[in-house]
Design a protein around this motif. Sequence first.
Motif, PDB file in Angstrom:
ATOM      1  N   ALA A  53      45.933  39.869  49.708  1.00  0.00           N
ATOM      2  CA  ALA A  53      46.301  41.079  49.063  1.00  0.00           C
ATOM      3  C   ALA A  53      47.525  41.915  49.803  1.00  0.00           C
ATOM      4  N   TRP A  54      47.647  41.672  51.160  1.00  0.00           N
ATOM      5  CA  TRP A  54      48.584  42.750  51.487  1.00  0.00           C
ATOM      6  C   TRP A  54      49.249  42.327  52.633  1.00  0.00           C
ATOM      7  N   ARG A  55      50.295  42.714  52.989  1.00  0.00           N
ATOM      8  CA  ARG A  55      51.825  41.820  53.667  1.00  0.00           C
ATOM      9  C   ARG A  55      52.044  42.382  54.505  1.00  0.00           C
ATOM     10  N   GLY A  56      52.571  42.467  55.213  1.00  0.00           N
ATOM     11  CA  GLY A  56      52.746  44.074  57.401  1.00  0.00           C
ATOM     12  C   GLY A  56      51.495  44.580  57.694  1.00  0.00           C
ATOM     13  N   GLY A  57      50.723  43.688  58.005  1.00  0.00           N
ATOM     14  CA  GLY A  57      49.705  44.177  58.308  1.00  0.00           C
ATOM     15  C   GLY A  57      48.370  45.617  57.375  1.00  0.00           C
ATOM     16  N   ARG A  58      48.626  44.787  56.161  1.00  0.00           N
ATOM     17  CA  ARG A  58      47.889  46.111  54.765  1.00  0.00           C
ATOM     18  C   ARG A  58      48.488  47.509  54.523  1.00  0.00           C
ATOM     19  N   ARG A  59      49.792  47.278  54.886  1.00  0.00           N
ATOM     20  CA  ARG A  59      50.712  48.157  54.266  1.00  0.00           C
ATOM     21  C   ARG A  59      51.612  47.869  53.048  1.00  0.00           C
ATOM     22  N   PHE A  60      52.060  46.985  53.172  1.00  0.00           N
ATOM     23  CA  PHE A  60      52.631  46.479  51.223  1.00  0.00           C
ATOM     24  C   PHE A  60      51.432  46.028  50.521  1.00  0.00           C
ATOM     25  N   LYS A  61      51.291  45.977  49.289  1.00  0.00           N
ATOM     26  CA  LYS A  61      50.555  45.607  48.126  1.00  0.00           C
ATOM     27  C   LYS A  61      51.447  44.219  48.352  1.00  0.00           C
ATOM     28  N   THR A  62      51.259  42.993  47.783  1.00  0.00           N
ATOM     29  CA  THR A  62      51.557  41.498  47.731  1.00  0.00           C
ATOM     30  C   THR A  62      51.898  41.247  45.870  1.00  0.00           C
ATOM     31  N   LEU A 108      49.793  43.025  42.832  1.00  0.00           N
ATOM     32  CA  LEU A 108      50.339  44.232  41.797  1.00  0.00           C
ATOM     33  C   LEU A 108      49.992  43.318  40.294  1.00  0.00           C
ATOM     34  N   GLN A 109      49.707  41.812  40.536  1.00  0.00           N
ATOM     35  CA  GLN A 109      49.515  41.230  39.255  1.00  0.00           C
ATOM     36  C   GLN A 109      47.838  40.937  38.725  1.00  0.00           C
ATOM     37  N   TYR A 110      47.194  41.409  39.986  1.00  0.00           N
ATOM     38  CA  TYR A 110      46.006  41.392  40.038  1.00  0.00           C
ATOM     39  C   TYR A 110      45.185  42.723  39.214  1.00  0.00           C
ATOM     40  N   GLU A 111      45.822  43.488  40.089  1.00  0.00           N
ATOM     41  CA  GLU A 111      45.735  45.191  39.553  1.00  0.00           C
ATOM     42  C   GLU A 111      45.810  45.263  37.994  1.00  0.00           C
ATOM     43  N   LYS A 112      46.686  44.577  37.930  1.00  0.00           N
ATOM     44  CA  LYS A 112      47.367  44.587  36.620  1.00  0.00           C
ATOM     45  C   LYS A 112      46.849  44.157  35.624  1.00  0.00           C
ATOM     46  N   GLU A 113      46.099  43.147  35.795  1.00  0.00           N
ATOM     47  CA  GLU A 113      45.711  42.230  34.676  1.00  0.00           C
ATOM     48  C   GLU A 113      44.120  42.269  34.544  1.00  0.00           C
ATOM     49  N   LEU A 114      43.738  42.813  35.913  1.00  0.00           N
ATOM     50  CA  LEU A 114      41.650  43.498  35.966  1.00  0.00           C
ATOM     51  C   LEU A 114      41.511  45.156  35.213  1.00  0.00           C
ATOM     52  N   SER A 115      42.664  45.385  35.524  1.00  0.00           N
ATOM     53  CA  SER A 115      42.997  47.098  35.255  1.00  0.00           C
ATOM     54  C   SER A 115      42.399  46.607  33.529  1.00  0.00           C
ATOM     55  N   SER A 116      43.713  45.792  32.702  1.00  0.00           N
ATOM     56  CA  SER A 116      43.646  46.081  31.246  1.00  0.00           C
ATOM     57  C   SER A 116      43.068  44.769  30.833  1.00  0.00           C
ATOM     58  N   LEU A 117      41.561  44.452  31.369  1.00  0.00           N
ATOM     59  CA  LEU A 117      40.272  44.034  31.537  1.00  0.00           C
ATOM     60  C   LEU A 117      39.276  44.704  30.946  1.00  0.00           C
ATOM     61  N   LEU A 118      39.223  46.050  32.376  1.00  0.00           N
ATOM     62  CA  LEU A 118      37.884  46.910  32.754  1.00  0.00           C
ATOM     63  C   LEU A 118      38.114  47.826  31.049  1.00  0.00           C
ATOM     64  N   PRO A 119      36.930  48.093  30.992  1.00  0.00           N
ATOM     65  CA  PRO A 119      36.844  49.330  29.294  1.00  0.00           C
ATOM     66  C   PRO A 119      37.194  50.522  29.668  1.00  0.00           C
ATOM     67  N   ARG A 120      37.184  51.469  29.685  1.00  0.00           N
ATOM     68  CA  ARG A 120      37.386  52.686  29.752  1.00  0.00           C
ATOM     69  C   ARG A 120      35.800  52.938  29.802  1.00  0.00           C
ATOM     70  N   ARG A 121      35.352  53.801  31.639  1.00  0.00           N
ATOM     71  CA  ARG A 121      34.310  54.333  31.863  1.00  0.00           C
ATOM     72  C   ARG A 121      34.206  56.007  32.468  1.00  0.00           C
TER      73      ARG A 121
END
Length: 108
Positions: free
Chosen positions: A13-22, A26-39
């Motif tokens: 998930a992170w590079r540079g000691g948890r400072r920067f998202k890999t 970013l791909q996981y966040e985009k895909e998961l966000s598109s799959l999550l229903p509104r709530r």
Amino acid sequence: MRVHIHPLSVNKAWRGGRRFKTHDYLQYEKELSSLLPRRQVVSGPVSVSLTFSLNQLYRADLDNFIKPLMDILVKRQYIDDDRKVLKYVLEKKKTQGVEYIDIEINKI
């Protein structure tokens, strides 16, 4: 709620000691966000139950899947703050074919 996605390990998930998202994060966040229903946001203390159904059980530690997923659930306003999670129920189980995550959030 069931989301058909392979969970991302915190190790990817992170590079540079948890400072920067890999790129993987970013791909996981985009895909998961598109799959999550509104709530509606569940505010205050909550319990979270997560079941990760995987084709290969032993490739990653169960606890490595939690942080990226919870950060995205906060960003998508499923809960107002992951510091308010007072209880986790976690499970990793074997599946054939499509991998998925079952997510249940309850107010305490």
